[in-house]
Design an enzyme around this catalytic site. Structure first.
Site, PDB file in Angstrom:
ATOM      1  N   MET A 168      41.978  12.796  92.287  1.00 32.26           N
ATOM      2  CA  MET A 168      40.882  13.579  91.714  1.00 32.26           C
ATOM      3  C   MET A 168      41.388  14.845  91.022  1.00 32.26           C
ATOM      4  SD  MET A 168      39.224  15.061  95.259  1.00 32.26           S
ATOM      5  CE  MET A 168      39.327  13.430  96.009  1.00 32.26           C
ATOM      6  N   CYS A 169      40.510  15.386  90.171  1.00 33.21           N
ATOM      7  CA  CYS A 169      40.804  16.632  89.477  1.00 33.21           C
ATOM      8  C   CYS A 169      42.050  16.457  88.605  1.00 33.21           C
ATOM      9  CB  CYS A 169      40.951  17.755  90.495  1.00 33.21           C
ATOM     10  SG  CYS A 169      40.984  19.423  89.819  1.00 33.21           S
ATOM     11  N   ILE A 170      43.081  17.264  88.787  1.00 39.61           N
ATOM     12  CA  ILE A 170      44.302  17.172  87.991  1.00 39.61           C
ATOM     13  C   ILE A 170      45.324  16.208  88.594  1.00 39.61           C
ATOM     14  CG2 ILE A 170      45.532  19.080  89.114  1.00 39.61           C
ATOM     15  CD1 ILE A 170      45.448  18.180  85.316  1.00 39.61           C
TER      16      ILE A 170
ATOM     17  N   THR B 236      38.363  10.606  89.619  1.00 45.14           N
ATOM     18  CA  THR B 236      37.143  11.334  89.286  1.00 45.14           C
ATOM     19  C   THR B 236      37.518  12.757  88.862  1.00 45.14           C
ATOM     20  OG1 THR B 236      34.869  11.821  90.013  1.00 45.14           O
ATOM     21  CG2 THR B 236      36.633  12.237  91.598  1.00 45.14           C
TER      22      THR B 236
END
Length: 218
Positions: free
Chosen positions: A135-137, A190
């Site tokens: 997720m995220c980076i 995501t």
């Protein structure tokens, strides 16, 4: 009961794990009927950020594993102790720690690499086709773990996506409440706080990520 390995990168969005993402992930795993164990590499952080003013704290050093222990009430194991045979899936939480401690993405841009311990752990799950969530980076790690063309998202940041795509990621734009699913590699991603403006927004996509990861592990 399915057991998920959750990988942390410290404690705090600017130099470690994004705390909201980490807690939401652990909550979603438990609420969806699975269990988890947290891991982090026993290495020095790239640097320490004062989260009150955003400035680098000079002459201060912290340990990624020690800091990550703050998130799960002290119950975090050294990443070198992770054995993929003990778990059904692996999930990487975001935050700048994923781009500074787990990898050098935030520092080296298109010439970035992944920490050796992290790479060994991630590839161990990929080799035996166990599902993974990023997720995220954290999806920046994907093209160095999976074959070229692995699908993933960091949301809608074209410049960041271009750097990761140059390494081999097939980037797919994604809204904060959705996920991108690579069925061939059993990878779910995501955007989380790459796009989220609130903890409730981040929660929607993270809950879906956990749901898909658990479904792949059936």
């Amino acid at each position: 009961m399915k057991n998920i390995a959750v990988i942390l990168s410290g404690c705090g969005v600017y130099d470690g794990s994004e705390i909201h993402e980490a807690v939401l992930t652990l909550l979603a795993i438990e609420q969806q009927g699975a269990s988890y164990s947290c891991f982090a590499p026993n290495i020095a952080q790239h640097h320490v950020i004062n989260h009150l003013n955003g400035e680098v704290s000079k002459d201060e050093s912290r340990n990624v594993l020690v800091e990550a222990a703050r998130i799960n009430r002290g119950d975090v194991d050294d990443l070198i102790e992770l054995r993929e045979q003990d778990f059904d899936a692996i999930i990487f939480v975001g935050g700048f720690g994923a781009a500074k401690n787990l990898s050098s993405f935030a520092l080296d841009n298109d010439n970035y690499s992944v920490n050796e311990q992290v790479l060994i752990a991630a590839k161990a799950f990929a080799k035996v086709a166990k599902p993974a969530g990023y997720m995220c980076i954290a999806p920046a790690l994907l093209p160095l773990v999976y074959p070229k063309g692995v699908k993933g998202t960091i949301g809608k940041d074209n410049a960041t996506a271009a750097l990761i795509s140059a390494k081999g990621l097939t980037h797919i734009e994604c809204a904060v409440e959705n996920v991108v699913v690579d069925e061939a590699n059993k990878v779910v991603t995501t955007p989380a706080y790459m796009l989220a403006d609130s903890i409730s927004e981040a929660a929607v996509g993270i809950n879906k990520l956990v749901k898909y990861v658990l479904a792949f592990s059936e």
